[in-house]
Motif scaffolding. Structure first.
Motif, mmCIF file in Angstrom:
data_model
loop_
_atom_site.group_PDB
_atom_site.id
_atom_site.type_symbol
_atom_site.label_atom_id
_atom_site.label_comp_id
_atom_site.label_asym_id
_atom_site.label_seq_id
_atom_site.Cartn_x
_atom_site.Cartn_y
_atom_site.Cartn_z
ATOM 1 N N ALA A 1 30.029 38.869 50.558
ATOM 2 C CA ALA A 1 31.269 38.825 51.347
ATOM 3 C C ALA A 1 32.305 38.058 50.528
ATOM 4 O O ALA A 1 31.985 37.463 49.499
ATOM 5 C CB ALA A 1 31.034 38.144 52.699
ATOM 6 N N ALA A 2 33.563 38.085 51.000
ATOM 7 C CA ALA A 2 34.649 37.444 50.248
ATOM 8 C C ALA A 2 34.558 35.921 50.335
ATOM 9 O O ALA A 2 34.336 35.364 51.403
ATOM 10 C CB ALA A 2 35.994 37.924 50.780
ATOM 11 N N LEU A 3 34.741 35.265 49.201
ATOM 12 C CA LEU A 3 34.783 33.806 49.137
ATOM 13 C C LEU A 3 36.237 33.354 49.152
ATOM 14 O O LEU A 3 37.050 33.854 48.367
ATOM 15 C CB LEU A 3 34.103 33.311 47.855
ATOM 16 N N ASN A 4 36.559 32.419 50.030
ATOM 17 C CA ASN A 4 37.928 31.924 50.095
ATOM 18 C C ASN A 4 38.285 31.182 48.807
ATOM 19 O O ASN A 4 37.556 30.278 48.385
ATOM 20 C CB ASN A 4 38.088 30.986 51.294
ATOM 21 N N PRO B 1 40.496 39.878 57.141
ATOM 22 C CA PRO B 1 39.643 38.970 56.357
ATOM 23 C C PRO B 1 40.421 37.907 55.587
ATOM 24 O O PRO B 1 39.940 36.781 55.421
ATOM 25 C CB PRO B 1 38.911 39.924 55.395
ATOM 26 N N ALA B 2 41.620 38.251 55.128
ATOM 27 C CA ALA B 2 42.422 37.276 54.369
ATOM 28 C C ALA B 2 42.842 36.112 55.263
ATOM 29 O O ALA B 2 42.790 34.938 54.857
ATOM 30 C CB ALA B 2 43.653 37.962 53.783
ATOM 31 N N ILE B 3 43.239 36.425 56.503
ATOM 32 C CA ILE B 3 43.646 35.374 57.447
ATOM 33 C C ILE B 3 42.430 34.556 57.864
ATOM 34 O O ILE B 3 42.477 33.321 57.939
ATOM 35 C CB ILE B 3 44.327 36.003 58.680
ATOM 36 N N GLU B 4 41.329 35.255 58.122
ATOM 37 C CA GLU B 4 40.114 34.587 58.592
ATOM 38 C C GLU B 4 39.570 33.609 57.550
ATOM 39 O O GLU B 4 39.152 32.500 57.887
ATOM 40 C CB GLU B 4 39.074 35.657 58.948
ATOM 41 N N SER B 5 39.573 34.019 56.288
ATOM 42 C CA SER B 5 39.042 33.127 55.251
ATOM 43 C C SER B 5 39.951 31.922 55.039
ATOM 44 O O SER B 5 39.483 30.824 54.726
ATOM 45 C CB SER B 5 38.834 33.880 53.938
ATOM 46 N N ILE C 1 39.543 42.007 45.159
ATOM 47 C CA ILE C 1 39.275 42.714 46.417
ATOM 48 C C ILE C 1 40.199 42.158 47.493
ATOM 49 O O ILE C 1 40.255 40.945 47.701
ATOM 50 C CB ILE C 1 37.810 42.552 46.855
ATOM 51 N N THR C 2 40.910 43.030 48.165
ATOM 52 C CA THR C 2 41.862 42.581 49.191
ATOM 53 C C THR C 2 41.394 42.877 50.610
ATOM 54 O O THR C 2 42.067 42.507 51.566
ATOM 55 C CB THR C 2 43.247 43.206 48.953
ATOM 56 N N GLY C 3 40.241 43.528 50.762
ATOM 57 C CA GLY C 3 39.715 43.746 52.108
ATOM 58 C C GLY C 3 39.109 45.126 52.271
ATOM 59 O O GLY C 3 39.196 45.976 51.380
ATOM 60 N N ARG C 4 38.431 45.326 53.404
ATOM 61 C CA ARG C 4 37.892 46.641 53.742
ATOM 62 C C ARG C 4 39.021 47.520 54.248
ATOM 63 O O ARG C 4 39.833 47.095 55.075
ATOM 64 C CB ARG C 4 36.836 46.522 54.845
ATOM 65 N N ILE C 5 39.092 48.747 53.746
ATOM 66 C CA ILE C 5 40.156 49.659 54.164
ATOM 67 C C ILE C 5 40.133 49.855 55.681
ATOM 68 O O ILE C 5 41.175 49.829 56.344
ATOM 69 C CB ILE C 5 40.028 51.007 53.430
ATOM 70 N N LYS C 6 38.918 49.992 56.250
ATOM 71 C CA LYS C 6 38.808 50.237 57.694
ATOM 72 C C LYS C 6 39.190 49.019 58.518
ATOM 73 O O LYS C 6 39.456 49.125 59.710
ATOM 74 C CB LYS C 6 37.386 50.670 58.042
ATOM 75 N N ASP D 1 36.366 49.650 49.931
ATOM 76 C CA ASP D 1 37.083 48.390 49.748
ATOM 77 C C ASP D 1 38.419 48.629 49.058
ATOM 78 O O ASP D 1 38.537 49.474 48.171
ATOM 79 C CB ASP D 1 36.256 47.405 48.903
ATOM 80 N N LYS D 2 39.399 47.842 49.458
ATOM 81 C CA LYS D 2 40.739 47.939 48.882
ATOM 82 C C LYS D 2 40.851 46.888 47.774
ATOM 83 O O LYS D 2 40.421 45.749 47.951
ATOM 84 C CB LYS D 2 41.769 47.658 49.974
#
Length: 613
Positions: free
Chosen positions: A368-371, A491-495, A472-477, A460-461
């Motif tokens: 998963a994405a690491l902040n 995901p960007a806001i959440e991280s 990686i900027t997030g899942r397209i969906k 993934d975008k």
């Protein structure tokens, strides 16, 4: 497109995992391969000892009639026996089907039935009970091999000859080897690179899990590609707790076979911190949640102490982050700042490093994405986190950062011998020896995901930066558009919130086709219990603590801080703390700890709608 051109190692790759493993045993017979807990102590085995045990178990599987590519399930936590079983299956030319031990009985039966498993390794009585309850749905299942013997009176009679122990299987194998000397070497050289090695069922956030078909070539390539990048050596020591049912755990086994370093293995998550202090590894793979929890724990413990300690801690990280920024930008560090940094390294950072055993060269973060803020915080303390990227469909590893060129906020350059390109809608596409054969029994799903010329659609975008590193900027969906026409990447806001708030477990942003964004929040039970003890609420339940006005004020402050870092259209206007943390058992997390966003949204539809009433 990013392409890593260093492909010389591809010509030297072993044809399959069985030959790769046998070669490692021959090259490193007396070196340590694994250490694992036995009671309160740790036991160690050499590559030669590992090889002998795997040979016995592989021969045992052949004695039971296992044919090439026939599936053998493993339903167990991460432990030494998991490794033995997996290697034995591949050395016998079978194909491992992995099942998370937390998977419910119905889904366990579905995975083992869909994959037509003939034999299953079951960890203990708990996993055995799942198989027993659904035996009628598993017509292909002929034998179950347990790691821990069944307990309770009458169990042996109840199991009949359907269940045997690991030692029983080894005994069968010894007899088979005596009758057929050389059978395993012959078997190893009969396995083609494209033969099925593993079926991993993606946990999926919707519908039934899909079985990803991974070949021997994929795993051998993964290990050799990491080796070719000179990130690790035979003298490193890994601590492995990651679920071996997950591709991230499996790829670490491939890397170990390629390089030959020893691994300390114990899948008990509650023992990670204690084990790091005992094992003192030089590296470890982990999901971002582990780093988020560690960051939150250290920050909240320091805040609870308050006074001079907290002031020194905050000043140390202010200095550490500034020094780290200057170094990453290639700028000189002024002498006064150097002196301060050296002092804080002794007072603060060395103690943070000691919590992880004191010898860690780096961690590898994936799944998963690491902040970036959390990565920078650890970097400031002298703990490097190398973020990588991949998915089950490409045997876990596609890109990874390097210690000497760790670009925080990226997931690194492509593995040598593989390709990454950005397709339509900025979708990341992958191609190389690591890409799956397809989805098991799902030709239509396979054709949607794999192009005719071998490109894997990741969903993934992303983008590729000037240094050839993937971002990686997030899942397209997962992207959505507000009613005002603005695109939001949850995901960007959440991280960002997870980097700000040390008490948070999950922060889920919603707002598709709405006029503003809202969030559902869960708090880490341990972290908020520690806060409660410091604030006159010791002994209260999680639900009572999070419902209190004091906690709502606490989180409100962090949401305000978050909003100060967001664009106006991204800001969180309303939010609510749920009365429980998300869990695998509740069905709101996948076994690999990813949030099932659609399940959470469905479960709390009325609450989300009320934000807009």
């Amino acid at each position: 497109m990013a392409l890593n051109h260093d492909t010389s190692f591809l010509d030297r790759m072993q044809p399959n995992v069985a030959v790769q493993f046998r070669d490692r045993v021959q090259r490193s017979p007396e070196r340590e391969a694994y250490r694992f807990p036995r009671g309160e102590a740790w036991e160690s085995v050499t590559w030669k000892q590992l090889g002998e045990r795997v040979e016995q178990l592989a021969a045992g599987l052949l004695a039971l009639g296992l044919e090439p590519e026939q599936r053998v399930g493993i339903v167990s936590n991460t432990r030494y026996e998991w490794i033995l079983a997996d290697l034995a299956v591949m050395c016998a030319a079978g194909a491992t089907t992995t099942v998370y031990p937390t998977t419910n009985a119905e889904d366990t039966a579905y995975i083992l039935g869909d994959s037509e498993c003939r034999i299953v390794f079951a960890e203990d009585e708990i996993q055995l009970a799942k198989l027993r309850a659904h035996k009628a749905e598993l017509p292909h299942l002929a034998k179950v091999v347990t790691f821990d013997p069944p307990t309770g009176s009458g169990q042996a009679a109840a199991n009949g000859d359907w269940v045997i122990g690991l030692d029983d299987l080894a005994a069968l194998g010894r007899d088979h080897l005596a009758a057929h000397p050389g059978i395993l070497e012959e078997k190893a050289h009969s396995i083609g690179p494209d033969q099925l090695a593993t079926l991993i069922y993606t946990s999926g956030t919707t519908g039934r899990p899909k079985g990803v078909r991974l070949r021997h070539r994929s795993w051998v390539y993964e290990g050799e590609a990491i080796k070719a990048q000179d990130i690790l050596s035979e003298d490193d020591l890994e601590f492995r707790w990651l679920p071996m049912s997950h591709s991230f755990g499996k790829v670490l086994l491939s890397v170990q076979l390629a390089i030959g370093f020893p691994t300390a293995i114990d899948g008990r998550v509650d023992k990670i911190v204690d084990n790091l202090g005992v094992v003192k590894p030089t590296f470890m793979g982990a999901a971002p949640r582990i780093f988020e929890k560690a960051h939150g724990r250290i920050v909240t413990m320091t805040a609870a102490e308050g006074g001079a300690k907290e002031k020194i801690f905050k000043k140390a990280f202010a200095v550490g982050l500034e020094v780290d920024r200057l170094k990453r930008e290639g700028k000189p560090v002024p002498l006064p700042l150097k002196v301060q940094h050296a002092l804080f390294d002794k007072l603060v950072f060395s103690k943070v490093r000691e919590r992880f055993g004191g010898r860690v060269r780096f961690f590898i973060s994936g799944s998963a994405a690491l902040n970036p803020d959390i990565a920078a915080w650890f970097n400031a303390a002298g703990i490097t986190i190398l973020e990588g990227y991949g998915m089950t469909e490409n045997a876990a590893g596609a890109t990874v950062n390097h210690p000497e060129q760790n670009r925080i906020g990226t997931v690194g350059p492509p593995f040598p011998g593989s390709e990454v390109k950005i397709g339509d809608n900025d979708e990341v596409l992958l191609r190389g020896p690591h890409v799956m054969d397809g989805y098991h029994n799902l030709p239509e799903e396979t054709s949607k995901t794999l192009t005719e010329d071998g490109w894997l659609h990741t969903g993934d975008k992303g983008s590729i930066d000037e240094a050839g590193h993937l971002v990686i900027t997030g899942r397209i969906k997962e992207l959505f558009k507000t009613s005002g026409g603005k695109y939001i990447a949850p995901p960007a806001i959440e991280s960002k919130f997870k980097a700000i708030c040390p008490y948070v477990s999950q922060f889920m942003v919603f707002g598709n086709e709405r006029n503003f964004c809202v969030a559902l929040v869960t708090l880490d039970p341990d972290a908020i219990a520690g806060w409660a003890a410091e604030n006159g609420m010791e002994g209260k339940s999680y639900a009572d603590i999070v419902a209190s006005p004091e906690v709502k004020d606490l989180i409100d402050g962090y949401v305000d801080e978050l909003n100060g870092h967001l664009n106006r259209w991204e800001t969180i206007k309303k939010w609510e703390i749920l009365d429980h943390d998300l869990s695998v058992d509740s069905g709101e997390l996948t076994p690999s700890m990813k949030v099932k966003r659609n399940v959470v949204e469905s479960n709390y539809r009325d609450l989300i709608d009320s934000f807009y009433a």
